[in-house]
Scaffold this motif. Structure first.
Motif: not given
Ligand SMILES: [Zn+2]
Lengths: 756, 132
Positions: A286-294, A317, A409, A412-413
């Motif tokens: 839940s601490e990760w950014p909400d995002m889709t990585v391809r 996520k 990816k 990192y943040s």
């Protein structure tokens, strides 16, 4: 018709019970159970577990017992590693663990191959579901079960498990198991991982979970049958005993805990450990950014022929959910061995987290339990019962890399990290698998532990380490070649020498791989095979502007006996693949290169087979690399001065290697401007670059671009829907070659009047 | 607030843009594909991974086959920093590799505050990026 179906009478509860009993009694074959095999989450909390947690839930008690059980697992691990006969055991391709009464892995040994931690629960659940209440089998105190058929769980059929139920006062409280990469299993090629397998029937011994131990004794009749089914009968017996005794040692540690703290404390510890880890994983996600990585990773062969096989990965996520979507990956190959069952893929993805992202978490099944995985049915990452999978490593390792690349990816943040952001580690088992009759007359089949020497990916603030560890076991060893040579009839004439210029550049470069040159010496019945991707296309991606590794072929020098050369004209020998292949120093010898899927090949005395381990991926823009580190790489023989100067734009004195810092800075500024000059704005670039279909000159498998629902099957014209399986046969490479040559004969008018 | 998303890219939560961390160049809208604001070069992989054995003599040389794979190099149009690479099958559309939910990112960082921003990053040299 409508009338009839609406009027049909629903069966009563009694009738349903009768129908179920009839079906159970007349089941003709207990194949792998999809309900078990497709699920990797924890089993629901049982009433017994619930009651135990009500009695004992004090964090200190739980931590104390967990540490004791962990120490017991580590002790069992040490026993297998020290006493096991399989080379894999000696180098740590082993795991031991304690499983809940429902079959979930709660606590695993700290060392060894953690992928097993996500995979041995399947056979235990099969035993629980099918054998526990079967009057012809049953599960009793003193029993032990063996398993290796990967369709019922685990990675591939080389891995054998010994599984023991643990009872307390007549009640089953947990299970213990020990798993080893044994190697030999009687498949069509020695060593247990045949790349020539065209169906499961070519893959050797297939042990669905069955009872092989009663009253803590191995049953001799079954053992003899198993020994007759493999090429290393003594090893089969020795390692079954070793695994059994490791399990018994862990059992002893569990019994000590049962005696001091009682069964509730043990049951509560196992359950709470899993539930707490699962909850902590959700919190961390839940601490990760909400995002889709391809991302995608390419396998450039089936090990039989070169082709382009896509592993497609979309990682999403949302809140505390993490979803791996591998749809769009290549269809399964009906007659090639590089497919994997989906549990194998999940096991390897679990490694991303347990070894590279959250190594602080207690090791077990729970760390991957809440993470979701989506695949196409009958795809290379979720193959069917009828597809061979003895080389599943090819797909689980490239699947791992797709996961490792995508996860970086997200990380990192994140303010809270548990490891450094990491470029992909090299992922192929560039090693020699070997077999035949040794100088001592023993029949052997196994491999060099150099598969464990994969180069590490670079991280956010340092270079990758060379030849560090395999992606599937970060704490395994590469072994002592000299010890191995006492048992086998070949020498590694060059071993563990870094392969110069086989680089993965970046601000921080990838850890590099080393050269291996082998030649058979004291046997006329000895051969090698190699099983890896990446001779045409790198099996990695770089990170944040860094580059992947290069490619790694197999080189052979034949029609020479290098032992004669070393005896009579030692000055002719060269100590690198580069010099041997380019200078061709042996008269009359033939020199050739090949992809890394060499089927088992008998070797003659003194012929050279040469390969290199691979480099991990680089991190960041190579123009930011510290010029001093570039010079250090030259001094250490990792990169040649010309390549270093050309790529890194470091200006230095050819003789002294003294850096001209001002000239370097100027050269780098110039290169940045040159980049801008030679590059094209994105929108304009894709107009020329993007194509609607895969290129016709490549045999391409998998989706193309955004359309993940259409899978190409070796040609731009042949496709299937992702959710609609179709057979996918490859032609024998020799038939392909014969057809090519016949076409040339026909074109030359030289086929004569051969009858059809 | 500006959140570093990769070694060379950050998202300005106020303007909702991808920016270059080296030269502050505004690259693209944050909800879109940052690659659309970069320059691309179709690199022959042989340049980066040189043949170790003679390509005139041998089929496999330790160097990727340029007919089978290319390296797409993405750089900042302002400072020329290489932001990302993509090993691509010839003609395969470049990936939208980071599709960010910007609203969720803003909410997440509003709760965390700027002191949580990680401080790792590129070597930013004072006279680079703005000098042209
Ligand atoms: Zn910039």
């Amino acid at each position: 018709m409508n009338d009839m179906s609406t009027r049909a009478k629903m069966p009563s509860t009694e009738e349903i019970t009768l129908i179920k009993k009839f079906l159970d009694d007349t089941t003709l074959f207990l194949g792998p159970d999809p309900e078990i095999m497709q699920n990797h989450d924890l089993m629901p909390r049982t009433d017994i577990e619930d009651a135990a947690i009500t009695t004992v839930s004090d964090a200190h008690t739980v931590a104390k017992i967990r540490d004791r059980i962990q120490a017991g697992c580590d002790e069992g691990f040490e026993m297998v590693e020290q006493m096991g006969a399989a080379p894999g055991a000696k180098w740590g391709d082993v795991i031991t663990g304690v499983y809940s009464a429902s079959g979930d892995l709660a606590i695993a040994s700290a060392g060894g191959v953690l992928i097993f931690s996500a995979l041995v629960h399947h056979p235990i659940k099969f035993i629980i579901k099918n054998w526990m209440n079967d009057p012809t089998v049953g599960v009793k105190e003193g029993d032990g079960f063996i398993h290796n058929d990967s369709r019922y769980g685990n990675v591939h059929n080389t891995d054998q498990s010994m599984i023991l139920p643990i009872f307390h006062k007549g009640k089953l409280v947990c299970w213990v198991a020990s798993t080893v990469h044994e190697g030999e299993n009687g498949a069509i090629e020695p060593g247990g991982m045949p790349s020539m397998a065209e169906s499961p029937s070519d893959e050797g011994l297939k042990m669905s979970p069955f009872k092989v131990v009663e009253n803590y004794q191995i049953k001799r009749d079954i053992l003899t049958f198993l020994q007759n089914s493999v090429r290393e009968p003594k090893l089969q017996y020795e390692d079954m005993k070793v695994k059994l005794f490791a399990c018994l040692r862990i059992k002893q540690r569990i019994e000590e805990t049962l005696n001091t703290d009682g069964p509730e404390a043990l049951v509560a510890t196992l359950r709470l450990t899993m539930e707490n880890v699962r909850a902590e994983v959700k919190r961390r996600i839940s601490e990760w950014p909400d995002m889709t990585v391809r991302t995608y990773i390419i396998q450039d062969s089936t090990l039989r022929e070169n082709c382009v096989v896509k592993i497609n990965c979309k990682l999403t996520k949302i809140g505390d959910r993490l979803i791996f979507d591998f749809r769009g990956s290549s269809p399964e190959f009906t007659n090639r061995a590089t497919n994997t069952i989906v549990a194998g893929l999940k096991g390897m993805l679990a490694q991303v987290f347990l070894c590279y992202v959250w190594p602080d978490l207690p090791r077990g099944q729970a760390a991957f339990a809440p993470i979701e995985v989506i695949t196409d049915p009958h795809s290379i990452v979720n193959c069917s019962y009828d597809a061979p999978n003895s080389q599943s490593l090819m797909s689980i390792f490239t699947g791992f890399t797709a996961g490792q690349h995508a996860v970086a990816k997200f990380l990192y943040s994140c303010p809270e990290k548990f490891t450094k952001v990491h470029a992909p580690t090299f992922n192929m088992i560039n090693t020699f698998i070997w077999g035949g009759v040794s100088q001592h007359g023993e029949t052997l089949g196994n491999l060099c532990a150099d598969l464990n020497g994969m180069g590490a990916g670079a991280t956010v603030n340092r270079d990758g380490e060379h030849a560090l560890a395999p992606v599937f076991a970060t704490m395994a060893d590469i072994g002592e070649q000299e010890l191995n040579e006492e048992e086998v009839p070949f020498l590694q004439l060059v071993s563990k020498k870094m392969t110069r210029d086989a680089i993965a550049p970046g601000k921080y470069r990838g850890g590099q791989g080393y050269t291996m040159m082998v030649a058979t010496k004291d046997s006329e019945q000895w051969g090698f095979m190699t099983t890896a991707q990446g001779a045409k296309i790198p099996p990695l991606q770089g990170l944040f502007g860094g580059y992947a590794c290069g490619t790694y072929p197999l080189c052979k020098v034949k029609d020479v006996d290098v032992y004669d050369v070393l005896m009579n004209e030692p000055e002719r020998f060269r100590h690198s693949i580069e010099d041997l292949m380019n200078e061709q120093p042996f008269d009359e010898a033939s020199y050739s290169t090949h992809h890394m899927g060499m089927g088992f090949e008998i070797s003659k005395r003194g012929e050279l087979f040469m390969i290199s381990q691979g480099a991990g991926a680089g991190y960041g823009d190579l123009l930011e690399r510290d010029p001093g580190d570039v010079i250090k790489d030259i001094e250490e023989g990792l990169i040649s001065p010309g390549v270093a100067a050309r790529l890194y734009k470091v200006v230095f004195d050819a003789k002294t290697l003294a850096i001209d810092f001002d000239a370097t800075e100027a050269a780098r500024a110039e290169e940045r401007q040159a980049r801008i000059a030679r590059s094209t704005p994105y929108a304009e670039f894709i107009k020329g670059w993007n194509k609607p279909k895969p290129p016709a000159h490549l045999q391409y498998f998998g989706c193309w671009g955004d359309d993940t629902g259409t899978l190409y099957m070796g040609s731009p014209e042949i496709t299937r829907r992702g959710d609609q399986p179709r057979p996918n046969y490859m032609t024998h490479p020799k038939d392909v070659r014969i057809a090519e040559l016949e076409a040339r004969l026909i074109a030359a008018g030289a086929m004569g009047d051969e009858k059809k | 607030m500006k959140v570093p998303m990769t070694e060379y890219l950050r998202i300005d939560l106020d303007t909702e843009k991808w920016e270059c961390r080296v030269c502050d160049h505004v690259i693209a809208p944050a909800e879109g594909n940052y690659k659309e604001g970069l320059l691309v070069h179709n690199r022959n992989p042989r340049d980066i991974h040189p043949p170790i054995i003679d390509p005139e003599k041998y089929r496999f040389t330790f160097s990727p086959d340029p007919d089978w794979v290319r390296i797409l190099e993405f750089c900042c149009p302002s400072c020329g920093t290489q932001v990302e690479t993509e090993y691509a099958i010839p003609g395969h559309p470049p990936l939208w590799d980071m599709q960010v939910d910007v609203a969720a990112l803003k909410a997440q960082w509003a709760a965390r505050g700027p002191s949580a921003v990680p401080d790792a990053g590129p070597v930013v040299m004072p006279d680079r990026g703005h000098g042209h």
